[in-house]
Design a protein around this motif. Sequence first.
Motif, PDB file in Angstrom:
ATOM      1  N   TYR A  30     -80.091 -46.826 107.057  1.00 16.24           N
ATOM      2  CA  TYR A  30     -80.011 -48.233 106.643  1.00 16.24           C
ATOM      3  C   TYR A  30     -78.811 -48.544 105.763  1.00 16.24           C
ATOM      4  CZ  TYR A  30     -84.793 -47.711 108.263  1.00 16.24           C
ATOM      5  OH  TYR A  30     -85.891 -47.409 109.015  1.00 16.24           O
ATOM      6  N   HIS A  31     -78.168 -49.663 106.087  1.00 19.29           N
ATOM      7  CA  HIS A  31     -77.124 -50.249 105.239  1.00 19.29           C
ATOM      8  C   HIS A  31     -77.807 -51.416 104.533  1.00 19.29           C
ATOM      9  CE1 HIS A  31     -72.944 -51.820 104.473  1.00 19.29           C
ATOM     10  NE2 HIS A  31     -73.638 -52.933 104.374  1.00 19.29           N
ATOM     11  N   VAL A  32     -78.110 -51.220 103.254  1.00 15.84           N
ATOM     12  CA  VAL A  32     -78.958 -52.186 102.558  1.00 15.84           C
ATOM     13  C   VAL A  32     -78.124 -53.209 101.789  1.00 15.84           C
ATOM     14  CG1 VAL A  32     -80.794 -52.462 100.838  1.00 15.84           C
ATOM     15  CG2 VAL A  32     -80.756 -50.424 102.312  1.00 15.84           C
ATOM     16  N   ILE A  33     -78.331 -54.486 102.095  1.00 13.89           N
ATOM     17  CA  ILE A  33     -77.709 -55.548 101.311  1.00 13.89           C
ATOM     18  C   ILE A  33     -78.800 -56.133 100.422  1.00 13.89           C
ATOM     19  CG2 ILE A  33     -76.374 -57.697 101.376  1.00 13.89           C
ATOM     20  CD1 ILE A  33     -75.600 -56.864 104.286  1.00 13.89           C
ATOM     21  N   ALA A  34     -78.784 -55.696  99.165  1.00 14.38           N
ATOM     22  CA  ALA A  34     -79.812 -56.108  98.208  1.00 14.38           C
ATOM     23  C   ALA A  34     -79.305 -57.352  97.500  1.00 14.38           C
ATOM     24  CB  ALA A  34     -80.072 -54.983  97.208  1.00 14.38           C
ATOM     25  N   THR A  35     -79.963 -58.486  97.732  1.00 13.73           N
ATOM     26  CA  THR A  35     -79.448 -59.735  97.162  1.00 13.73           C
ATOM     27  C   THR A  35     -80.304 -60.196  95.990  1.00 13.73           C
ATOM     28  OG1 THR A  35     -80.708 -61.302  98.520  1.00 13.73           O
ATOM     29  CG2 THR A  35     -78.670 -60.416  99.476  1.00 13.73           C
ATOM     30  N   MET A  36     -79.673 -60.979  95.127  1.00 14.35           N
ATOM     31  CA  MET A  36     -80.394 -61.579  94.002  1.00 14.35           C
ATOM     32  C   MET A  36     -79.708 -62.889  93.606  1.00 14.35           C
ATOM     33  SD  MET A  36     -79.201 -58.917  91.033  1.00 14.35           S
ATOM     34  CE  MET A  36     -79.689 -57.492  91.982  1.00 14.35           C
ATOM     35  N   ARG A  37     -80.477 -63.720  92.907  1.00 14.11           N
ATOM     36  CA  ARG A  37     -79.958 -65.042  92.538  1.00 14.11           C
ATOM     37  C   ARG A  37     -78.823 -64.920  91.531  1.00 14.11           C
ATOM     38  NH1 ARG A  37     -84.448 -68.816  90.079  1.00 14.11           N
ATOM     39  NH2 ARG A  37     -84.920 -66.731  89.340  1.00 14.11           N
ATOM     40  N   SER A  54     -73.047 -48.650  96.523  1.00 14.01           N
ATOM     41  CA  SER A  54     -71.789 -48.748  97.281  1.00 14.01           C
ATOM     42  C   SER A  54     -71.680 -47.720  98.405  1.00 14.01           C
ATOM     43  CB  SER A  54     -70.549 -48.577  96.394  1.00 14.01           C
ATOM     44  OG  SER A  54     -70.488 -49.621  95.494  1.00 14.01           O
ATOM     45  N   LYS A  55     -72.759 -46.968  98.621  1.00 14.66           N
ATOM     46  CA  LYS A  55     -72.764 -46.007  99.725  1.00 14.66           C
ATOM     47  C   LYS A  55     -73.708 -46.507 100.826  1.00 14.66           C
ATOM     48  CE  LYS A  55     -73.103 -41.064  99.660  1.00 14.66           C
ATOM     49  NZ  LYS A  55     -73.651 -40.033  98.745  1.00 14.66           N
ATOM     50  N   THR A  56     -75.002 -46.600 100.481  1.00 11.44           N
ATOM     51  CA  THR A  56     -75.942 -47.213 101.424  1.00 11.44           C
ATOM     52  C   THR A  56     -76.535 -48.505 100.842  1.00 11.44           C
ATOM     53  OG1 THR A  56     -77.633 -45.714 100.562  1.00 11.44           O
ATOM     54  CG2 THR A  56     -76.631 -45.131 102.683  1.00 11.44           C
ATOM     55  N   LEU A  57     -76.302 -48.748  99.549  1.00  7.20           N
ATOM     56  CA  LEU A  57     -76.843 -49.969  98.934  1.00  7.20           C
ATOM     57  C   LEU A  57     -75.730 -50.842  98.362  1.00  7.20           C
ATOM     58  CD1 LEU A  57     -80.044 -50.332  96.856  1.00  7.20           C
ATOM     59  CD2 LEU A  57     -77.942 -51.270  95.916  1.00  7.20           C
ATOM     60  N   PHE A  58     -75.717 -52.101  98.787  1.00 13.70           N
ATOM     61  CA  PHE A  58     -74.692 -53.051  98.336  1.00 13.70           C
ATOM     62  C   PHE A  58     -75.398 -54.258  97.741  1.00 13.70           C
ATOM     63  CE2 PHE A  58     -73.249 -50.329 101.621  1.00 13.70           C
ATOM     64  CZ  PHE A  58     -71.970 -49.950 101.239  1.00 13.70           C
ATOM     65  N   VAL A  59     -74.783 -54.831  96.713  1.00 13.14           N
ATOM     66  CA  VAL A  59     -75.425 -55.958  96.037  1.00 13.14           C
ATOM     67  C   VAL A  59     -74.675 -57.243  96.370  1.00 13.14           C
ATOM     68  CG1 VAL A  59     -76.066 -56.893  93.782  1.00 13.14           C
ATOM     69  CG2 VAL A  59     -76.252 -54.447  94.192  1.00 13.14           C
ATOM     70  N   ALA A  60     -75.413 -58.313  96.637  1.00  9.95           N
ATOM     71  CA  ALA A  60     -74.780 -59.608  96.910  1.00  9.95           C
ATOM     72  C   ALA A  60     -75.605 -60.719  96.279  1.00  9.95           C
ATOM     73  CB  ALA A  60     -74.656 -59.826  98.414  1.00  9.95           C
ATOM     74  N   GLU A  61     -74.933 -61.863  96.066  1.00  8.90           N
ATOM     75  CA  GLU A  61     -75.620 -62.990  95.431  1.00  8.90           C
ATOM     76  C   GLU A  61     -76.266 -63.875  96.492  1.00  8.90           C
ATOM     77  OE1 GLU A  61     -73.529 -64.944  92.027  1.00  8.90           O
ATOM     78  OE2 GLU A  61     -73.847 -66.733  93.262  1.00  8.90           O
ATOM     79  N   LEU A  62     -77.518 -64.229  96.260  1.00 10.54           N
ATOM     80  CA  LEU A  62     -78.195 -65.169  97.156  1.00 10.54           C
ATOM     81  C   LEU A  62     -79.327 -65.858  96.416  1.00 10.54           C
ATOM     82  CD1 LEU A  62     -79.183 -64.537 100.879  1.00 10.54           C
ATOM     83  CD2 LEU A  62     -80.682 -65.773  99.333  1.00 10.54           C
ATOM     84  N   ASP A  63     -79.222 -67.178  96.329  1.00  9.11           N
ATOM     85  CA  ASP A  63     -80.288 -67.987  95.722  1.00  9.11           C
ATOM     86  C   ASP A  63     -81.037 -68.662  96.868  1.00  9.11           C
ATOM     87  OD1 ASP A  63     -81.851 -69.948  94.594  1.00  9.11           O
ATOM     88  OD2 ASP A  63     -80.272 -70.797  93.334  1.00  9.11           O
ATOM     89  N   SER A  76     -70.758 -63.881 104.752  1.00  8.42           N
ATOM     90  CA  SER A  76     -69.933 -62.793 104.208  1.00  8.42           C
ATOM     91  C   SER A  76     -70.252 -61.447 104.874  1.00  8.42           C
ATOM     92  CB  SER A  76     -70.139 -62.680 102.694  1.00  8.42           C
ATOM     93  OG  SER A  76     -71.379 -62.064 102.428  1.00  8.42           O
ATOM     94  N   ILE A  77     -71.324 -61.414 105.673  1.00  8.79           N
ATOM     95  CA  ILE A  77     -71.705 -60.155 106.335  1.00  8.79           C
ATOM     96  C   ILE A  77     -70.964 -60.041 107.668  1.00  8.79           C
ATOM     97  CG2 ILE A  77     -73.661 -58.931 107.398  1.00  8.79           C
ATOM     98  CD1 ILE A  77     -75.404 -60.436 105.266  1.00  8.79           C
ATOM     99  N   LYS A  78     -70.477 -58.842 107.974  1.00 12.87           N
ATOM    100  CA  LYS A  78     -69.681 -58.619 109.177  1.00 12.87           C
ATOM    101  C   LYS A  78     -70.420 -59.130 110.434  1.00 12.87           C
ATOM    102  CE  LYS A  78     -67.230 -54.929 111.611  1.00 12.87           C
ATOM    103  NZ  LYS A  78     -68.030 -54.809 112.841  1.00 12.87           N
ATOM    104  N   ASP A  79     -69.797 -60.021 111.172  1.00  7.53           N
ATOM    105  CA  ASP A  79     -70.359 -60.656 112.367  1.00  7.53           C
ATOM    106  C   ASP A  79     -71.708 -61.361 112.107  1.00  7.53           C
ATOM    107  OD1 ASP A  79     -68.222 -59.588 113.815  1.00  7.53           O
ATOM    108  OD2 ASP A  79     -69.366 -57.758 114.279  1.00  7.53           O
ATOM    109  N   ARG A  80     -72.025 -61.605 110.840  1.00  6.38           N
ATOM    110  CA  ARG A  80     -73.339 -62.163 110.448  1.00  6.38           C
ATOM    111  C   ARG A  80     -74.480 -61.313 111.025  1.00  6.38           C
ATOM    112  NH1 ARG A  80     -73.882 -67.745 109.111  1.00  6.38           N
ATOM    113  NH2 ARG A  80     -75.774 -67.721 110.348  1.00  6.38           N
TER     114      ARG A  80
END
Length: 313
Positions: A30-37, A54-63, A76-80
């Motif tokens: 899994y390539h995890v995009i962990a989002t938070m507000r 930054s290896k299998t877990l990436f953080v992004a902003e999402l409200d 912002s995600i590759k090819d959505r």
Amino acid sequence: GQKVVLITGCSSGIGLRIAVMLAEDEKQRYHVIATMRDLKRKDNLVKAAGDLYSKTLFVAELDVCSDESVKQCIDSIKDRHIDILISNAGIGLVGPVESIPMDEMNNVFETNFYGSVRLIKEVMPDMKNRRAGRIIVISSVMGLQGVAFNEVYAASKFALEGFCEGLAAQLLSFNVTLSMLEPGPVHTEFELKMIQGMKEKEWPSVDPDTVNYFRNFYLPGAVDIFEILGQTPDHIAKRTMSVIEASNPHFHNLTNPLYSPILALKYADETGCLSVQAFYCMLFTLRPLMNVGMPVLKYLTFGFMRKWRISPN
Ligand code: NAD
């Protein structure tokens, strides 16, 4: 290749555990995009992820309450491309209905109901196009059973259940599965946010009997229920993992088997009286016996179930 997983509400609780558990997968599936507000709150998650950050877990902003934020994050995600979407962000609300301002109720619906809808609406078309995808929604036992003094929260999760039940059927023809997770009480900040502070709170606009029921019957009962039945975020994360890995995931996934008999009451008696009465007894009659209350309720429930010839499975 790796499956892209996007999860909302990962700064704490269940979302954080799901994100870390998926990132820790031994085969790194899994390539995890962990989002938070609010990215300022990422420290606990980053710490829990350790080397995997930054290896299998990436953080992004999402409200989840903002159209723009949801769209920006997905764009912002590759090819959505998202293989697995986990809608987890949510807020609780307890208290006598008479005392709750309409904007607070709106906020609960905006987060719990429209928040998930907004997210699914943004991601689902790409999944449909690809004829592949998995959506998991963290609902609640209260999405299937109303509970006194949690009316608005339960309503927001009921709304979500109805929305998703319709969608699940539609999505099957696109090879996209949609599953609900229905946890009972889980030990997270959620519980603290809901129960703490309630004890000292004043309720000037509410009649004294209701305040008495809330303060002296409901609150201590809720504390006991968390103590007796509470599960860990880890438990919920493992269950989520098993839904992800199942070849034919179920639509409903109750994480706590102790709730199955309570829910069965509802389906055993179509008049609804049995479940309303059972909850009335639980709140007012069994409360003084709470330590034995749950086993008694279970005993009674199984008794009814035998009478109605139904089984929890
Ligand atoms: P929590 O409060 O630790 O986590 C909820 C997360 O959602 C928080 O990180 C919060 O910041 C985030 N969030 C709130 N509003 C947001 C927004 N607008 N945009 C993005 N994120 C936002 O509590 P939890 O127990 O981990 O809750 C996770 C989910 O589990 C919720 O949907 C909740 O309804 C559900 N649930 C919790 C319990 C329980 O007893 N804890 C039981 C059943 C279901």
